[in-house]
Each structure stands twice: as C-alpha cells, then as structure tokens.
Design a protein around this motif. Structure first.
Motif, PDB file in Angstrom:
ATOM      1  N   ALA C  18       0.834  -1.205   0.000  1.00  0.00           N
ATOM      2  CA  ALA C  18       0.000   0.000   0.000  1.00  0.00           C
ATOM      3  C   ALA C  18       0.862   1.245   0.000  1.00  0.00           C
ATOM      4  CB  ALA C  18      -0.917  -0.018   1.219  1.00  0.00           C
ATOM      5  N   LEU C  19       1.915   1.241   0.807  1.00  0.00           N
ATOM      6  CA  LEU C  19       2.778   2.416   0.872  1.00  0.00           C
ATOM      7  C   LEU C  19       3.441   2.697  -0.459  1.00  0.00           C
ATOM      8  CD1 LEU C  19       4.490   2.130   4.330  1.00  0.00           C
ATOM      9  CD2 LEU C  19       3.076   3.992   3.496  1.00  0.00           C
ATOM     10  N   ILE C  20       3.944   1.617  -1.076  1.00  0.00           N
ATOM     11  CA  ILE C  20       4.614   1.815  -2.361  1.00  0.00           C
ATOM     12  C   ILE C  20       3.629   2.388  -3.367  1.00  0.00           C
ATOM     13  CG2 ILE C  20       5.688   0.672  -4.311  1.00  0.00           C
ATOM     14  CD1 ILE C  20       7.002  -1.207  -2.487  1.00  0.00           C
ATOM     15  N   ASN C  21       2.444   1.786  -3.416  1.00  0.00           N
ATOM     16  CA  ASN C  21       1.464   2.278  -4.383  1.00  0.00           C
ATOM     17  C   ASN C  21       1.068   3.707  -4.110  1.00  0.00           C
ATOM     18  OD1 ASN C  21       1.061   0.365  -6.311  1.00  0.00           O
ATOM     19  ND2 ASN C  21      -0.394  -0.812  -5.085  1.00  0.00           N
ATOM     20  N   TRP C  22       0.953   4.047  -2.838  1.00  0.00           N
ATOM     21  CA  TRP C  22       0.516   5.399  -2.525  1.00  0.00           C
ATOM     22  C   TRP C  22       1.590   6.414  -2.865  1.00  0.00           C
ATOM     23  CZ3 TRP C  22      -4.126   7.250  -1.539  1.00  0.00           C
ATOM     24  CH2 TRP C  22      -4.221   8.561  -1.087  1.00  0.00           C
ATOM     25  N   LEU C  23       2.828   6.109  -2.482  1.00  0.00           N
ATOM     26  CA  LEU C  23       3.874   7.111  -2.647  1.00  0.00           C
ATOM     27  C   LEU C  23       4.438   7.123  -4.063  1.00  0.00           C
ATOM     28  CD1 LEU C  23       5.668   6.540   0.735  1.00  0.00           C
ATOM     29  CD2 LEU C  23       4.196   8.432   0.110  1.00  0.00           C
ATOM     30  N   ILE C  24       4.744   5.895  -4.566  1.00  0.00           N
ATOM     31  CA  ILE C  24       5.437   5.842  -5.849  1.00  0.00           C
ATOM     32  C   ILE C  24       4.439   5.697  -6.994  1.00  0.00           C
ATOM     33  CG2 ILE C  24       7.157   4.608  -7.177  1.00  0.00           C
ATOM     34  CD1 ILE C  24       8.474   3.819  -4.610  1.00  0.00           C
ATOM     35  N   ALA C 124      -3.884   0.894  -3.458  1.00  0.00           N
ATOM     36  CA  ALA C 124      -3.340   1.234  -2.135  1.00  0.00           C
ATOM     37  C   ALA C 124      -4.372   0.917  -1.055  1.00  0.00           C
ATOM     38  CB  ALA C 124      -2.964   2.716  -2.105  1.00  0.00           C
ATOM     39  N   TYR C 125      -5.604   1.331  -1.287  1.00  0.00           N
ATOM     40  CA  TYR C 125      -6.650   1.059  -0.293  1.00  0.00           C
ATOM     41  C   TYR C 125      -6.900  -0.433  -0.165  1.00  0.00           C
ATOM     42  CZ  TYR C 125      -8.014   5.997  -0.424  1.00  0.00           C
ATOM     43  OH  TYR C 125      -8.031   7.355  -0.338  1.00  0.00           O
ATOM     44  N   LEU C 126      -6.881  -1.120  -1.277  1.00  0.00           N
ATOM     45  CA  LEU C 126      -7.167  -2.547  -1.230  1.00  0.00           C
ATOM     46  C   LEU C 126      -6.087  -3.284  -0.428  1.00  0.00           C
ATOM     47  CD1 LEU C 126      -9.650  -3.771  -2.532  1.00  0.00           C
ATOM     48  CD2 LEU C 126      -8.207  -4.678  -4.325  1.00  0.00           C
ATOM     49  N   ASN C 127      -4.838  -2.901  -0.634  1.00  0.00           N
ATOM     50  CA  ASN C 127      -3.771  -3.511   0.156  1.00  0.00           C
ATOM     51  C   ASN C 127      -3.882  -3.128   1.612  1.00  0.00           C
ATOM     52  OD1 ASN C 127      -2.656  -4.965  -1.843  1.00  0.00           O
ATOM     53  ND2 ASN C 127      -0.737  -3.852  -1.953  1.00  0.00           N
ATOM     54  N   LEU C 128      -4.245  -1.892   1.855  1.00  0.00           N
ATOM     55  CA  LEU C 128      -4.425  -1.462   3.239  1.00  0.00           C
ATOM     56  C   LEU C 128      -5.518  -2.281   3.896  1.00  0.00           C
ATOM     57  CD1 LEU C 128      -3.371   0.753   5.154  1.00  0.00           C
ATOM     58  CD2 LEU C 128      -5.341   2.107   4.510  1.00  0.00           C
ATOM     59  N   PHE C 129      -6.557  -2.563   3.126  1.00  0.00           N
ATOM     60  CA  PHE C 129      -7.620  -3.388   3.661  1.00  0.00           C
ATOM     61  C   PHE C 129      -7.096  -4.771   4.027  1.00  0.00           C
ATOM     62  CE2 PHE C 129     -11.595  -5.184   4.429  1.00  0.00           C
ATOM     63  CZ  PHE C 129     -11.541  -6.462   3.917  1.00  0.00           C
ATOM     64  N   MET C 130      -6.280  -5.347   3.156  1.00  0.00           N
ATOM     65  CA  MET C 130      -5.751  -6.676   3.464  1.00  0.00           C
ATOM     66  C   MET C 130      -4.933  -6.633   4.742  1.00  0.00           C
ATOM     67  SD  MET C 130      -6.921  -8.744   1.301  1.00  0.00           S
ATOM     68  CE  MET C 130      -5.962 -10.189   1.587  1.00  0.00           C
ATOM     69  N   VAL C 152     -10.564  -2.250   9.025  1.00  0.00           N
ATOM     70  CA  VAL C 152     -11.369  -2.696   7.885  1.00  0.00           C
ATOM     71  C   VAL C 152     -12.568  -1.794   7.694  1.00  0.00           C
ATOM     72  CG1 VAL C 152     -10.613  -5.066   8.006  1.00  0.00           C
ATOM     73  CG2 VAL C 152     -12.635  -4.406   9.248  1.00  0.00           C
ATOM     74  N   GLY C 153     -13.097  -1.271   8.787  1.00  0.00           N
ATOM     75  CA  GLY C 153     -14.193  -0.315   8.634  1.00  0.00           C
ATOM     76  C   GLY C 153     -13.750   0.914   7.877  1.00  0.00           C
ATOM     77  N   LEU C 154     -12.559   1.383   8.229  1.00  0.00           N
ATOM     78  CA  LEU C 154     -12.026   2.553   7.531  1.00  0.00           C
ATOM     79  C   LEU C 154     -11.822   2.264   6.051  1.00  0.00           C
ATOM     80  CD1 LEU C 154     -10.635   5.348   7.463  1.00  0.00           C
ATOM     81  CD2 LEU C 154      -8.510   4.144   7.882  1.00  0.00           C
ATOM     82  N   CYS C 155     -11.206   1.141   5.751  1.00  0.00           N
ATOM     83  CA  CYS C 155     -10.949   0.832   4.347  1.00  0.00           C
ATOM     84  C   CYS C 155     -12.247   0.612   3.597  1.00  0.00           C
ATOM     85  CB  CYS C 155     -10.065  -0.407   4.246  1.00  0.00           C
ATOM     86  SG  CYS C 155      -8.425  -0.085   4.856  1.00  0.00           S
ATOM     87  N   SER C 156     -13.229   0.056   4.287  1.00  0.00           N
ATOM     88  CA  SER C 156     -14.533  -0.081   3.655  1.00  0.00           C
ATOM     89  C   SER C 156     -15.084   1.284   3.277  1.00  0.00           C
ATOM     90  CB  SER C 156     -15.465  -0.797   4.632  1.00  0.00           C
ATOM     91  OG  SER C 156     -16.758  -0.797   4.149  1.00  0.00           O
ATOM     92  N   TYR C 157     -14.963   2.215   4.190  1.00  0.00           N
ATOM     93  CA  TYR C 157     -15.417   3.574   3.899  1.00  0.00           C
ATOM     94  C   TYR C 157     -14.668   4.151   2.707  1.00  0.00           C
ATOM     95  CZ  TYR C 157     -15.468   8.650   4.503  1.00  0.00           C
ATOM     96  OH  TYR C 157     -15.557   9.992   4.298  1.00  0.00           O
ATOM     97  N   LEU C 158     -13.346   4.002   2.716  1.00  0.00           N
ATOM     98  CA  LEU C 158     -12.550   4.575   1.631  1.00  0.00           C
ATOM     99  C   LEU C 158     -12.911   3.955   0.294  1.00  0.00           C
ATOM    100  CD1 LEU C 158      -9.060   4.686   3.339  1.00  0.00           C
ATOM    101  CD2 LEU C 158     -10.494   6.621   2.767  1.00  0.00           C
ATOM    102  N   LEU C 159     -13.153   2.637   0.326  1.00  0.00           N
ATOM    103  CA  LEU C 159     -13.360   1.965  -0.944  1.00  0.00           C
ATOM    104  C   LEU C 159     -14.786   2.095  -1.450  1.00  0.00           C
ATOM    105  CD1 LEU C 159     -11.063  -1.062  -0.309  1.00  0.00           C
ATOM    106  CD2 LEU C 159     -10.911   0.512  -2.213  1.00  0.00           C
ATOM    107  N   ILE C 160     -15.754   2.148  -0.538  1.00  0.00           N
ATOM    108  CA  ILE C 160     -17.129   2.350  -1.012  1.00  0.00           C
ATOM    109  C   ILE C 160     -17.233   3.715  -1.680  1.00  0.00           C
ATOM    110  CG2 ILE C 160     -19.520   2.669  -0.310  1.00  0.00           C
ATOM    111  CD1 ILE C 160     -19.006   0.760   1.956  1.00  0.00           C
ATOM    112  N   GLY C 161     -16.564   4.682  -1.075  1.00  0.00           N
ATOM    113  CA  GLY C 161     -16.625   6.022  -1.641  1.00  0.00           C
ATOM    114  C   GLY C 161     -15.553   6.267  -2.681  1.00  0.00           C
ATOM    115  N   PHE C 162     -15.115   5.195  -3.328  1.00  0.00           N
ATOM    116  CA  PHE C 162     -13.977   5.342  -4.226  1.00  0.00           C
ATOM    117  C   PHE C 162     -14.304   6.199  -5.436  1.00  0.00           C
ATOM    118  CE2 PHE C 162     -10.088   4.474  -6.185  1.00  0.00           C
ATOM    119  CZ  PHE C 162     -10.320   4.199  -7.502  1.00  0.00           C
ATOM    120  N   TYR C 163     -15.494   5.988  -6.006  1.00  0.00           N
ATOM    121  CA  TYR C 163     -15.849   6.790  -7.175  1.00  0.00           C
ATOM    122  C   TYR C 163     -16.232   8.178  -6.701  1.00  0.00           C
ATOM    123  CZ  TYR C 163     -16.005   2.566 -10.017  1.00  0.00           C
ATOM    124  OH  TYR C 163     -15.700   1.416 -10.675  1.00  0.00           O
ATOM    125  N   LEU C 164     -15.323   9.114  -6.901  1.00  0.00           N
ATOM    126  CA  LEU C 164     -15.528  10.433  -6.319  1.00  0.00           C
ATOM    127  C   LEU C 164     -16.651  11.187  -6.996  1.00  0.00           C
ATOM    128  CD1 LEU C 164     -11.819  11.483  -5.948  1.00  0.00           C
ATOM    129  CD2 LEU C 164     -13.351  10.699  -4.178  1.00  0.00           C
TER     130      LEU C 164
END
Lengths: 101, 221, 731
Positions: C18-24, C124-130, C152-164
């Motif tokens: 997740a970190l690699i995907n987010w930063l790089i 990144a979010y998906l890996n964070l969820f894992m 997982v609740g947080l990642c669920s929130y991030l991913l459900i709201g993925f389509y901005l």
C-alpha cells in the motif's frame, strides 16, 4: 429649666441637614456656595456648645480657625466663580460638566 | 428665660436657613443667610461665648457675606428657573440622604444626652476673650501661625485668579448658557487662532467638527 | 508454541504494498506497475500463510498456535495488550482463504479497474484493507483485533466512496462507517466488561492465548460457571452481557438485524470491493469474532439464543428482499446478508465449526458470484440493471459457466460447496440443543432456515435467468436510453452500448475459473460422516478435525457449576500440554458428545440431507418456471422497496436525532446557554457600566451627593461602634 446640650446639637444637626440638601438642590453656583457656608456654621455651633458645656476653650479656638479658613475659602472660591462666569456666561453648575462633552 | 431665648433664636436660625434654600433669587438667599448668622451669634452669646459671637458678626456677616453680595451684584445674577432641566432624580435622593444624616445625628445625640458625663449647666468662663487669647498664643500657637499663612495663600490666589485674562481670545463670541471651548483643546492639529466651538450638546460639537458619522458606544441622555 | 517473525510478514507485506502504491504509484501512474506491486504483496502473504499453516509443525498440523510477539503495546497495571500475532487453527483457516481469495480478487481488479484515474489509490486502499483484515484475524488479543476491526471499517469507507464523482457513493460510505460505529460501541463495551470480569476472577486479561506474562482470557472464562438462562442475564454484567455486547459489534460489522442497512448501499463501490470486502472477508469478521470467543458464548445461553434468533430472522428477511431487487449487485448484497444470517444461526445453536465451514465456502461462491457479476457489468459497459440484460450466455460464455458454478453452490446442489456447509448448518440446527430453550425452538429455526434456502434458490435462479437466458433485452433498449439511465462513466461509452456485450479479458476470467473450481470442489473437505460413511469415510471430516479443538462445546444444562474439568476425547492425536496446562481448555460442565454418532442419528442426518437437496431443486425449478418466460415479472412492491427499512430508520432514528441536535442542542444549548452566558456576561458588564457611569458623569451636584453619601457611611460606622462603646455609660 435650662437648654440642654442636646438641644444645641439637634439645632446644629438640623442646620447642617438643611445646608446639605441645599448644596444638592440648588443650581446656582453662588447659592450652592452659601449653603456650604451654612453647613460650616452649623458645625461651629456644635463646637461652641461643647466648649461651653464642658468648660474647655479649645472648642472656641477651633471655631476661630474654622472661620478664618471659611474666609479664605470664600475669597478664593468667589474668584473661581467669577472666572467660570467669564468663560461660560452662565452660573448654572450643570453647565460646567465638561467631562461629558 | 434662657429657654425662651434659645427657642426664639433657634427658630429664627432655622427659618432663615429654610428661606435661604427655598429662595430662587440668590440675593434674597444672601440676605437670609445673614439672618442665620445673626441669630447664631445671639446663640453664641447665650452660650457664654461673647468673643466668638462678635467675631461671627464681624467676619461672617460683615466680610464674607458682603463679598458674596458684591459678587452677586457684579455678575448680575438672575433668578433661577422654575423647574430643573436635568437631574430631576437628584431631589428625592438629596432629601433621602439628608434624612439618613439626621437620623444618624439623632442617634448620636441621644447617647450624648444619656451619658452621665454630660453636664446640664453651661455657665462657664471659657468664652472670655482673655481665655481665648491665652489658648491661642500658647497651646494653639502653631495652628494660628499656619492659619496666617493660609490667609496669605488665599490673597495670592485671589489676585492670581483675578488677574488672568481668561481662556477666550478677544474676538470670541460667547453664547449665554452654552459651552465654549477652545478649538486647540478639542483638536490638537488645529491652529491656536481657530475660532472656538460654541454648542449646547455633543452632537452640535460633532457637527461643527465634521465628525457626524462617528459611532457612539452608548447614548442615553 | 513457536515464535516466528515470518508471521508478521503476512500482515506487513500488504501494508508495504500500500505504501509503495501510494507514494510511488501516484507519481509513476503506470497501471502495470501498480497492479504488479499490489498482487505481489498479497501473493507474498498467501505463500507465507500457506507455508506457516501446512509445514510440519504448522498451525494446522499442531494444536499450538504459531505466535509472533512484535512489541508490548499497552501495559497499565493488570491491563496488557500486545502487538502480537498468533496463528492457530481458526485464524489459520481464515488466513488461508482470505489471502487466497484476496489474491484472486486483486488479479481480477487489475483488469476491472483498467482505465480508471484513481488506479493507484484503489490498489493502495485494497492492500491497506488486506493489512487491516489480516491484523484482525491474526491478533492475539481483543484490542489488536479491534484495531484491525476499525481498520477494515475505515478501508470499507474509503473503498465504497472510491468513485468520487458518483453521487450515491459518499453517503453510502458514510452510512457504512456509521452503522459499523454503532456496532463498535457494543464491541468496546464488551472488551472492557470482559477485562473486568477476568480481573475479578483473578487473572485480568483480554488476550486469547497464554504467553509469557499474559494469561488467556478465554481460559479464565472457561473455568467460570455457565450463566443461567434468563433475560435478566443480559443486563447482569456477567458473561451473558459480554457476549451480548460483543454480538452487537458483530451485527454492525456482519450486517445483521438491526444494523444491516449499510450493506446494500455499499454496492456503490467498485465490484471487486464488493466481492472482497462485502462478501468474502470483512463481513465474516463478525463470525470470526464470535467463534474465537465461543467459550464466552457457550457460557451465556441467553446470548446464544439471541444470536440464533437474529441470525435466522436476518436470513429470512434478507432473502425475501433479495427476491425483488433488479440491480444485480443488490441481489447479491441481500444474498450475503442472508447467508451471514445462516452463519450466525449456526453459531447460536452451538455449531461453530459448521459456521466457519460455511464462511469458507461462502467466500468461494460469493466472491465468484460477485466477480462474475463484475464481469457482466464490465461486458455490458457498466449496465447493472438486470431488466436490461438477458441472453448473455452466448456473448460471455466463460462468465456464464463460472457463474453457474457459483449459482449451484449457493443453491445447495450436491456436490457443490454450498451444499455441504448449508446442509450441515441445517442439520446441526435441527439436532442441536440450546440449554434452557425448549426443543421446539430448534425445529422452528430449522424451518426458517429451510424456507430461506428455498427462497435463496428462487432468487438466485431468477438472477441467472434474467441475466443469461431469455431474450436479449439490451439491444432494443439501447436506442431509447437516456444517458442518465445507465451507469456509464463517460459519454463515449454510451456509444459503446451500441456494440455487443463482450467477454472480459484474461485477467478477469482466470480468477473466475479458479473460484468456480473452488466452489465446486472446495466443500469436499467438510463432507459429514453421514454421507462419507456411505463410502467408508472417517467419523470426523477434515474440516471438523481441524477446527474442533478451538471451538467450545455447548454445555449440557444451563447453569451448571464447575467441577473437575471433563476429559476431552480426542480423535486426532491429543494436543501437547505446555507448562503443564493443556493448550485448549474445555468448557466446564460440558461433556463431549459421542465422537461417533449412533446409527439412528446417521439415518436422520441422511434424511435431512435428502430434504435439503429437494429444497434446492424445488427452488431452482420454481425460479426457472417463473422467470424463464417472464423475466420481467413484477415482484411485490413492498419487497422491492426493502420493507421501507431505510425510510423507517430515517424517520424514527435519524430525524429525531437531527431535530434534537438542531433544535435542542444547537439552538437551545449552544446558542442559548453557552453563547447566552458569554453574551449575558458582556451585557451585564455593559449594564453595570451604564449604571455606574452616573458616578462620573460630570455634574457637580452628583459628585456632591456621592460625597455626602460617603460621609454618611463613615459617620454611621463610627456612630454604630461608638454607640456600642458608650453603652456602658447609660447603664
């Protein structure tokens, strides 16, 4: 029956009260000044009465000095009144409230 | 006998005092005050203080009141108006305060009277001129000297006050009853010869100074 | 037990990804790179998990957990929570299918999300969820588990709201988070109460396992007497309260009544998210927690009763709603809620192993169905309404065949996976016993489960028929479509609708195939004895053998007191004792049922198996005949509007809260009291100033009056004191 000390003191209290009321009520500066003189005289009466009844001369000496001071105050005070009159053309003491411009 | 004298002179004093407060014309007030002084002098005599009675008449009635009458004549003081324009609430306050003061005095007088140390007869020789002179120049010499200096100060002050030319320039217009203020007191940047402001109220002054839209915090009167 | 730092690699590999995907990945924006990093990270987790599970002294081979103590996180007095991981049999099983199914979904998503601007963010979010999910299941104490729970609740929130730019995505994300939060309240209270209870018993702990310096809370609970059955026990502050509170947390996370309302709305997120989070992994966290704390639940018969009732009710309720939905993903969402209800019903009657079995098979076939629907949506250019599909089987054959596997699995047709797990749940419901509860309840629960199974078959058949069979309803509608009718992401794609639907690329079809194989053959590890005895099998199937030591047994009677701990009868090699204590403590006062069931029981079980098969086939045929010729048959409005649950919640819960907040707390308290205090203070000061200013107003007479007043006060003081002093003179 001779007049008691308390009679003189009561008279003095009455005169003093009348003078105090006059100071607060009168709007002319000179009238206010005269009421102050009345208050001073009431106090003089008290002193003389005590001096007489207790046979002590210091009461009357005090009255002597009070009178002198009253005379000096009259002179200077009236001078101030004249000066104020020259500036404002009015002897109403409420007109002399420069703080509330 | 003494009681009668006391009642007469006391009544005279109180009557003249009330008359002085009630008079609207200050000249009549001055006359009433002279009446008070004379009756007080008589009371001093009954109290066996002849020197003080004489000094009262000479100094108070004869010098101070004459001076006051001179000033009244000089300033051409008119009668006071009937109703007070401002501070009408002060009258009942004054009466109230006076009542409280009288009540306190009565309270004290009662205790003085009830005290066994209070004598009832007042024939004394403490009022003779000789005893006054003796006290004045021996025990109370210092107050005597200081009083003379005080008189000197009063003379100097009176002369200084009378000599000053006033705050207004020669060509100032003075409106009776109005406030007249030097312009350089109000507005430090104005030249000293600027004409003075004449106004009855604060708003007039603001208008003349051009500060009309200045907001006030509190405005009641 | 063994300590190995390899265990932490399982959770840190996805975090690192997740970190690699987010930063790089954000700078590089190269899809292949991002996808590779993400899938590799999860792949590493998968390999390590399999290794640690199946090596010779691995988690699934012994009864000792594989542990990894990273550092001591909190230690205050008797309260200790470590950042420590432990893989025992339960978490091992979970780790295996989570990582593997997660890996497949990651691969699928590389194809599905192709062309999206937020590609790096998604992975990144998906890996964070894992990372969060694996922390949840591998945690060795309740607090770290809660950290994963929240994650997982947080990642669920991030991913459900993925389509901005999707309007309904953000409120859905909020709804999910808030509903989870309500459950978390119960969870935290449960943890605290458990700590309190264990400290009263002398060994304060919230840890699951014995370690150096930490005692197992579960072992402490196992030594306590079973609570009596009664509704008062829920509020009594004992084990029943703990179980009840923990279950509230589970209803939030696993979408049971009353907190299930977020799951259908969560379908606003991308389909891989729905597959991973809302089908296979996050929603099963609740079941994991209940089974992990099964010893607490078996000590709380009232709580188990409540769990069973709610599970059954949810199953039936959601199944009826799923019958009437037209969006393909919503049908699957309600199906998930319904199947989760089955799992909780199983937990409620004491069949914990059956519940976990169903979790595993459900992960397989539900992920399969979701990914398949994702493939359909992708092929239909983001059309999700089933009324505009039809006859897709000749355009998307691979998708069709794999979805058939998932369909048969969920309906419960033998030998597909769903059949074994569902049948076992139903059998255990009928034949189990819940202490303190009349046996008729078991029969009633079985009946509810059977009806739900029927309905499941019906609506799943409806879904398949409407999508893949029948006339092609999409061609005729294309010309009349308005742009806002579809979920097309750009105007150019509307033009694509005039093209035919197409099969998905390899990156998407290969995971479908793998999952279809798992759905078909994955259930064979759990074949019950009743059937395997027909072919000469072992009394205990593989799955039971693996998981039995970690699940607690239901006590015979409620309120039984503690005596000498009953002897465990192990069929597999008995677990080694450490430090003189056995690895797993049996529940007090319970006796293990006969390992080999009697002949009568086997016959009954076979009968019920037959009934399950009949139910499945009946359901399929009903669905077929109802919808084959009439795919657009109108279902009852009440069901289509989901019993107006959202509207009811809005009116009874949300609006009152809003009104109270706005009118009461804001207007009355915040503006009135707090601001009023401050303004009032100011106003008081101003008014005081207004009165006092008369003292210095400039009028000489006022000054004189004040002087007089002051003089009177001073004279009065002296008069009063003087008079008292002089009083002796008057005597």
């Amino acid at each position: 029956m001779t007049p008691q000390l308390s009679w003189y003191l009561a008279l003095s209290a009455v005169l003093f009260t009348i003078g105090a009321v006059g100071v607060l009520i009168k709007r002319n500066v000179i009238s206010m000044f005269m009421c102050i003189e009345l208050m001073l005289n009431a106090v003089n009466l008290t002193f003389v009465a005590f001096s007489s009844f207790f046979r002590d001369v210091s009461g009357q000496l005090f009255v002597f000095i009070v009178m002198t001071v009253a005379a000096a105050e009259a002179a200077v005070g009236l001078g101030i009144i004249i000066t104020i009159f020259r500036n404002r053309e009015s002897l109403d003491v409420d007109d002399a409230s420069t703080l509330k411009l | 006998m003494l009681v009668l004298l006391f009642i007469v002179f006391a009544g005279l004093a109180v009557g003249c005092a009330v008359s002085m407060v009630a008079q609207r014309n200050p000249l009549y007030g001055a006359i009433s005050l002279i009446g008070v002084f004379i009756s007080l002098a008589c009371l001093y005599v009954t109290l066996a203080a002849p020197f003080i009675a004489a000094v009262q008449v000479i100094v108070y009635a004869g010098a101070i009141m004459v001076l006051v009458v001179f000033v009244i004549m000089l300033l051409n003081v008119e009668e006071e108006e009937r109703l007070p324009l401002r501070l009408r609430s002060l009258i009942p306050i004054a009466v109230g305060l006076a009542a409280i003061l009288f009540a306190e005095a009565a309270f004290i007088i009662f205790f003085v009277q009830a005290s066994p140390a209070t004598p009832t007869r007042n024939i004394s020789d403490a009022g003779l001129t000789a005893s006054i002179g003796a006290g004045l120049f021996t025990t109370y010499l210092l107050p005597f000297e200081i009083t003379s200096i005080l008189l000197l100060m009063a003379i100097v002050g009176a002369i200084a006050l009378a000599r000053r030319g006033g705050l207004l320039p020669q060509d100032a217009v003075v409106v009776p009853g109005a406030q007249v203020l030097a312009r350089d007191v109000l507005d430090p940047l104005a030249p000293p010869e600027a004409p003075p402001i004449v106004a009855h109220t604060t708003t007039e002054v603001e208008r003349q100074l051009g500060l009309e839209d200045v907001r006030h915090l509190v405005d009641d009167e | 037990m063994q300590q190995t730092n390899l265990l932490s690699l399982i959770i840190f590999a996805p975090l690192f990804g997740a970190l690699i995907n987010w930063l790089i990945g954000r700078r590089v924006r190269h899809e292949r790179f991002i996808g590779l990093v993400a899938c590799a990270a999860v792949g590493v987790s998968t390999i390590v998990a399999f290794y640690l599970a199946f090596k010779s002294d691995g988690a699934l081979r012994t009864t000792q957990p594989v542990m990894d103590h990273l550092w001591t996180w909190v230690q205050v007095g008797g309260f200790r929570a470590d950042f420590g991981l432990a893989m025992d049999r339960l978490s091992g099983v979970y780790a295996l299918f989570i990582t593997f199914v997660g890996f497949l979904i990651h691969v699928f998503a590389t194809g599905y999300m192709h062309g999206d601007r937020g590609y790096y963010r998604f992975f990144a979010y998906l890996n964070l969820f894992m990372f969060a999910m694996l922390t949840l299941i591998l945690a060795d104490n309740l607090l770290l588990m809660f950290v994963g729970w929240e994650g997982v609740g947080l990642c669920s929130y991030l991913l459900i709201g993925f389509y901005l730019d999707k309007e309904e995505a953000a409120p859905a994300a909020k709804k999910a988070f808030i509903a989870n939060r309500v459950g978390d309240w119960g969870f935290v209270l449960g943890i605290l109460l458990l700590f309190w209870i264990t400290s009263h018993a002398g060994a304060p702990s919230i840890s699951f396992f014995d370690k150096a310096g930490v005692t197992s809370a579960l072992a402490t609970v196992a030594g306590m007497p079973v609570d009596g059955f009664g509704w008062g026990a829920i509020f009594a502050g004992g084990l029943t309260s703990v179980a009840f509170l923990l279950f509230i947390g589970a209803t939030g996370k696993s979408a049971q009544i009353p907190l299930f309302v977020w799951l259908p709305d969560a379908m606003a997120g991308p389909t891989p998210v729905s597959a991973l989070i809302h089908a296979a992994t996050m929603v099963t966290a609740g079941v994991y927690m209940v089974v992990r704390c099964s010893v607490i639940f078996t000590h709380a018969p009232t709580a188990m009763f409540v769990v069973a009732i709610i599970g059954a009710a949810t199953a039936l309720f959601a199944a009826t709603i799923g019958l009437a939905q037209n969006d393909i993903k919503k049908v699957l969402a309600y199906s998930t809620i319904s199947q989760l209800g089955y799992m909780f019903m199983a937990c409620g009657v004491g069949a914990f192993v059956a519940a976990i079995f169903h979790v595993m098979t459900h992960a397989f076939f539900k992920a399969q169905l979701f990914l398949g629907s994702g493939s359909v949506i992708h092929g239909m250019h983001h059309e999700q309404d089933m009324r505009r599909m039809g006859g897709l089987r000749k355009y998307m054959p691979v998708t069709w065949l794999t979805m058939c596997a998932g369909w048969l699995a969920i309906c419960g047709v033998p030998i597909w996976a769903g059949f074994f797990s569902k049948d076992e749940i139903l059998w255990k419901t009928w034949s189990g016993h819940m202490p303190g509860v009349p046996p008729g309840v078991n029969k009633a629960l079985w009946f509810v489960g059977a009806v739900t199974a029927l309905l499941t078959a019906v609506y799943m058949t409806r879904l398949m028929v409407m999508t893949f069979w029948g006339n092609e309803r999409f061609v005729t509608q294309v010309d009349n479509l308005r742009p806002e009718d579809t979920h097309a992401q750009s105007k150019s794609q509307i033009n694509n609708l005039r093209h035919m639907p197409h099969e998905s690329p390899l990156s998407m079809t290969i995971p479908l195939i793998v999952l279809a194989l798992l759905s078909t053959f994955g259930g064979l590890v759990g074949v019950p004895y009743a059937l395997s005895s027909l072919t000469g099998g072992h009394p205990e199937n593989y799955f039971e053998r693996t998981l039995a030591p970690v699940a607690s047994e239901v006590p015979e009677t409620a309120g039984s007191t503690s005596e000498k701990p009953a002897e465990l009868h192990w069929l597999s090699p008995a677990p080694q004792a450490i430090d003189g204590k056995p690895a797993v403590q049996p529940a007090e006062g319970s006796s293990r049922a006969d390992a080999v069931p009697g002949q009568e029981e086997i016959t009954q079980e076979r009968l019920f198996t037959l009934i399950s098969v009949l139910i499945a086939l009946t359901g399929i045929s009903i669905g077929w005949f109802m919808f084959q010729n009439q795919p657009l048959r109108q279902m009852p409005r009440l069901l289509e509007n989901k019993y107006y649950v959202d509207e009811i919640y809005e009116a009874t819960v949300i609006q009152p809260i809003l009104v109270v907040s706005r009118e009461g707390l804001w207007k009355i308290f915040d503006l009135g009291v707090i601001d009023g205090l401050v303004h009032g203070l100011g106003r008081t000061v101003v008014n005081f100033g207004k009165t006092v200013r008369y003292m210095q107003i400039g009028f000489v007479r006022v000054y004189a009056a004040i002087i007089l007043a002051g003089a009177i006060i001073i004279v009065g003081y002296f008069a009063y004191n003087g008079a008292h002093a002089l009083q002796f003179l008057t005597k």
